[in-house]
Design a protein around this motif. Structure first.
Motif, PDB file in Angstrom:
ATOM      1  N   ASN A  71       0.839  -1.203   0.000  1.00 13.61           N
ATOM      2  CA  ASN A  71       0.000   0.000   0.000  1.00 13.61           C
ATOM      3  C   ASN A  71       0.871   1.250   0.000  1.00 13.61           C
ATOM      4  OD1 ASN A  71       0.455   1.040   2.771  1.00 13.61           O
ATOM      5  ND2 ASN A  71      -0.617  -0.830   3.420  1.00 13.61           N
ATOM      6  N   ARG A  81       1.034   3.967   1.856  1.00  6.17           N
ATOM      7  CA  ARG A  81       1.608   4.465   3.102  1.00  6.17           C
ATOM      8  C   ARG A  81       2.852   3.678   3.492  1.00  6.17           C
ATOM      9  NH1 ARG A  81       0.004   9.531   3.517  1.00  6.17           N
ATOM     10  NH2 ARG A  81      -2.193   9.686   2.968  1.00  6.17           N
ATOM     11  N   CYS A 133     -11.262   3.404   0.312  1.00  2.48           N
ATOM     12  CA  CYS A 133     -10.721   4.291   1.356  1.00  2.48           C
ATOM     13  C   CYS A 133     -11.581   4.290   2.619  1.00  2.48           C
ATOM     14  CB  CYS A 133     -10.561   5.721   0.829  1.00  2.48           C
ATOM     15  SG  CYS A 133     -12.114   6.550   0.374  1.00  2.48           S
ATOM     16  N   LYS A 134     -12.444   3.260   2.767  1.00  6.51           N
ATOM     17  CA  LYS A 134     -13.299   3.208   3.950  1.00  6.51           C
ATOM     18  C   LYS A 134     -12.461   2.895   5.180  1.00  6.51           C
ATOM     19  CE  LYS A 134     -16.230  -0.184   4.411  1.00  6.51           C
ATOM     20  NZ  LYS A 134     -17.296  -1.176   4.134  1.00  6.51           N
ATOM     21  N   GLU A 135     -12.823   3.494   6.283  1.00  2.31           N
ATOM     22  CA  GLU A 135     -12.141   3.256   7.547  1.00  2.31           C
ATOM     23  C   GLU A 135     -13.151   3.329   8.677  1.00  2.31           C
ATOM     24  OE1 GLU A 135      -9.190   6.326   7.615  1.00  2.31           O
ATOM     25  OE2 GLU A 135     -10.601   7.889   8.242  1.00  2.31           O
ATOM     26  N   PRO A 136     -12.873   2.651   9.803  1.00  4.24           N
ATOM     27  CA  PRO A 136     -13.825   2.636  10.919  1.00  4.24           C
ATOM     28  C   PRO A 136     -14.105   4.042  11.441  1.00  4.24           C
ATOM     29  CG  PRO A 136     -12.135   0.953  11.206  1.00  4.24           C
ATOM     30  CD  PRO A 136     -11.694   1.812  10.065  1.00  4.24           C
ATOM     31  N   GLN A 137     -15.340   4.258  11.875  1.00  2.00           N
ATOM     32  CA  GLN A 137     -15.752   5.549  12.426  1.00  2.00           C
ATOM     33  C   GLN A 137     -16.310   5.335  13.831  1.00  2.00           C
ATOM     34  OE1 GLN A 137     -19.103   7.376  10.470  1.00  2.00           O
ATOM     35  NE2 GLN A 137     -18.519   9.436  11.083  1.00  2.00           N
ATOM     36  N   LYS A 172     -21.206  -1.925  12.909  1.00  2.00           N
ATOM     37  CA  LYS A 172     -19.910  -1.378  12.531  1.00  2.00           C
ATOM     38  C   LYS A 172     -20.122  -0.098  11.731  1.00  2.00           C
ATOM     39  CE  LYS A 172     -17.729  -5.938  12.339  1.00  2.00           C
ATOM     40  NZ  LYS A 172     -17.021  -6.931  11.488  1.00  2.00           N
ATOM     41  N   TYR A 189     -18.628   3.017   9.480  1.00  2.00           N
ATOM     42  CA  TYR A 189     -17.496   3.345   8.611  1.00  2.00           C
ATOM     43  C   TYR A 189     -17.712   4.703   7.951  1.00  2.00           C
ATOM     44  CZ  TYR A 189     -15.926  -1.529   8.919  1.00  2.00           C
ATOM     45  OH  TYR A 189     -15.476  -2.742   9.371  1.00  2.00           O
ATOM     46  N   LYS A 215     -12.485   8.022   3.634  1.00  2.00           N
ATOM     47  CA  LYS A 215     -11.474   9.059   3.856  1.00  2.00           C
ATOM     48  C   LYS A 215     -11.377   9.996   2.657  1.00  2.00           C
ATOM     49  CE  LYS A 215      -6.597   9.591   5.126  1.00  2.00           C
ATOM     50  NZ  LYS A 215      -5.323   8.876   5.379  1.00  2.00           N
ATOM     51  N   CYS A 248     -10.466   9.401  -1.801  1.00  2.00           N
ATOM     52  CA  CYS A 248      -9.340   8.997  -2.640  1.00  2.00           C
ATOM     53  C   CYS A 248      -9.684   9.308  -4.099  1.00  2.00           C
ATOM     54  CB  CYS A 248      -9.041   7.507  -2.464  1.00  2.00           C
ATOM     55  SG  CYS A 248     -10.405   6.413  -2.971  1.00  2.00           S
TER      56      CYS A 248
END
Length: 569
Positions: free
Chosen positions: A49, A51, A461-465, A486, A488, A491, A493
């Motif tokens: 990835n 990063r 680009c989904k991430e936990p919220q 859960k 999400y 972010k 992209c």
């Protein structure tokens, strides 16, 4: 990427055990055939990835990293490097101290880029490293997209002075000459193609006091795509009118038309509407891309309960199914999907539409034409003489149309149509307000439904919220027992145009008419009473349907609140 950094990067990644020899050879082969950065190719292939790649390069090369999404760049700094160079070398200037210009790059050992920038700016260059996505986003923010650049170049080709000096009383001949001028054709085509590639459903061309604003509607939300000189306005709008067979000399009255283009071996239809405004004609284009249509009722995203009610109602031999919702909420797609699911050669299917949006094999589709008297009501009268089994009416707009549709539903036909109301139970009140007798509604209507479309969280680009319990309590949202909720968010992209969303999914609430509901309708009961009876019968509301998708991580809580705020819960 120069051979030096290519060799060092490959050695570093293999040494650290991050990629295999096979993965590296595949990436090098792609680079040999198509060019590009080795790092970007490895990222696109999923070998690493961005990063992690950034961290490795920064550590091994001793060059500091930067996250441009968290760094505010002074707009004046971007003026030191021309747009073409920034796009060509994928760099962005971030700061200047004395004679030292600090630039962010995804490839900090590109000596050709560094030499060119030094020559252009006359300053010493200090490189820092960042991801390719951050560079692209920063270039788009400070310079505008590459598509915009191409359009700007076309604007320069156009004879701006000639167009801006023409008078309001210009002849049709002059307007048509402007409309077929090659730069105008290229410019209009560039806007149309850019919108199609951006998955836009609508284009708005809006004259402002000092500019011509162009906006695209992507996943139900408008965003500004271009800002063009006001002087190009007359020629561009005339060009669209020529494409749509509209009267280019008429600017005082609204007009409607359509045209079709071919994009990469697929046909895309455009419905065009013009309206006169204070600064000139505003043009709205609805894009109907057949390749994007999903006409499978199982794949629209509906919850199990309303989906079963829809299927059950669609198998009835007669009655009426009504789907409501605002414009662009997917009502017609739902009706098409129902037709496709029940289409058999033994039955006679006919649709009446304005206009026909998608061609369905094996189904007779009629396009109304009010200019010659071919209205919904006139079509329905003629169609009923041809003994159809299933009739779809694009939209019920007046008492005459609904009267014929209800009589058809009462005399052995299954009728599908749409209305513009907000809730499923509100359909009943809308029919009463149109002048339909309640006893006719209770006898003919089999199911009413309300529909919305919500944006999906971008899968890339989904991430936990984290959402605090106090916020859920304030919104009166309860997580059902046994549900592993859960949350999400996206972010942002390149894949989702920095919105955090990609694509949409349907929400629907469906009310099947039972004995209690029919009795309430016949008695002219208030909408709230009908709603309570529907709840007792197991109605899953739009809000509840949306929250289920939030708990599954498909969409966000903010998106559901945006779409269902104010609806009955």
């Amino acid at each position: 990427m120069p051979s030096g950094i290519k060799e060092r990067l490959s050695e570093i990644l293999i040494k650290k055990g991050i990629i295999s020899e096979d993965k590296l050879n595949q990436a090098l082969q792609v680079q040999k055939e198509k060019g590009g950065s080795l790092g970007d190719i490895l990222v696109s292939q999923g070998a690493i990835n961005q990063r992690d790649l950034l961290a490795i390069l920064s550590q091994e090369l001793g060059i500091p990293p930067i996250s441009l999404s968290k760094f505010k760049i002074d707009p004046e700094i971007s003026k030191f490097i021309p747009k073409k160079i920034a796009v060509n070398y994928q760099i962005i200037p971030v700061s200047k101290m004395g004679n030292i210009l600090t630039v962010a790059m995804s490839d900090p050992l590109n000596v050709f880029a560094l030499d060119d920038i030094k020559t252009v700016t006359g300053m010493d260059i200090s490189p820092i490293i960042t991801t390719s996505d951050d560079i692209k986003a920063a270039i788009e923010q400070h310079y505008g997209s590459q598509a915009t650049s191409a359009i700007e170049d076309l604007v320069k080709e156009t004879n701006i002075e000639l167009i801006s000096m023409r008078k309001d009383d210009e002849s049709p001949y002059d307007l048509k000459d402007a409309a077929i001028d090659t730069p105008v054709v290229k410019l209009t085509s560039a806007v149309v193609l850019d919108a199609t590639k951006s998955r836009a459903s609508d284009i708005l061309i809006e004259p402002m006091e000092d500019r011509l604003r162009i906006r695209y509607k992507v996943d139900g939300i408008f965003r500004e795509a271009q800002s063009l000189p006001r002087s190009i306005q007359s020629a561009m709008i005339s060009r669209i009118k020529v494409m749509s067979n509209l009267n280019i000399a008429e600017r005082r009255l609204p007009q409607d038309g359509r045209f079709k283009i071919r994009v990469q071996d697929r046909e895309v239809d455009f419905r065009v509407s013009t309206v006169p405004t204070a600064f000139g004609e505003k043009v709205a284009l609805r894009i109907l891309d057949k390749s994007q249509a999903m006409l499978d009722i199982e794949k629209l995203g509906f919850e199990k309960e309303p989906l079963e009610e829809l299927k059950k109602a669609s198998k009835r031999p007669h009655g009426m199914i009504l789907v409501c919702g605002p414009a662009g909420s997917g009502k017609t797609t739902t009706l098409y999907s129902i037709l496709k699911s029940i289409d058999v050669p033994e039955k006679n299917f006919v649709t009446v539409e304005d206009p026909v949006e998608y061609l369905l094999p094996g189904i007779n589709q009629v396009n109304i034409n009010t200019e010659i008297g071919l209205t919904y009501a006139a079509c329905l009268r003629s169609i009923l003489r041809q003994d159809p089994n299933i009739i779809m009416v694009g939209e019920i707009r007046d008492l005459e149309t609904v009267d014929i549709a209800i009589k058809a539903a009462l005399t052995g036909h299954l009728v599908l149509s749409t209305l513009h109301t907000n809730t499923a139970t509100g359909v009943i009140m809308r029919l009463v307000n149109m002048g339909v007798e309640p006893f006719l509604i209770s006898s003919s209507v089999a199911l009413v439904a309300a529909q919305r479309l919500v944006r999906r969280v971008c899968p890339r680009c989904k991430e936990p919220q984290e959402i605090h319990k106090s916020m859920l309590e304030k919104l009166k949202i309860k997580i059902p027992a046994g549900v592993d909720a859960k949350f999400y968010k996206g972010k942002g992209c390149d894949y989702c145009f920095k919105t955090g969303f990609r694509g949409r999914i349907g929400l629907i609430e469906a009310v099947a008419m039972n004995a209690e509901l029919r009795e309430l309708v016949a008695k002219r009961a208030h909408e709230n009473q009908i709603y309570e009876a529907a709840r007792r019968a197991g109605l899953v509301t739009l809000r509840e349907s949306g929250l289920r998708k939030v708990f599954e991580g498909i969409t966000t809580l903010e998106e559901i609140l945006r779409v269902t705020l104010g609806e009955q819960e």
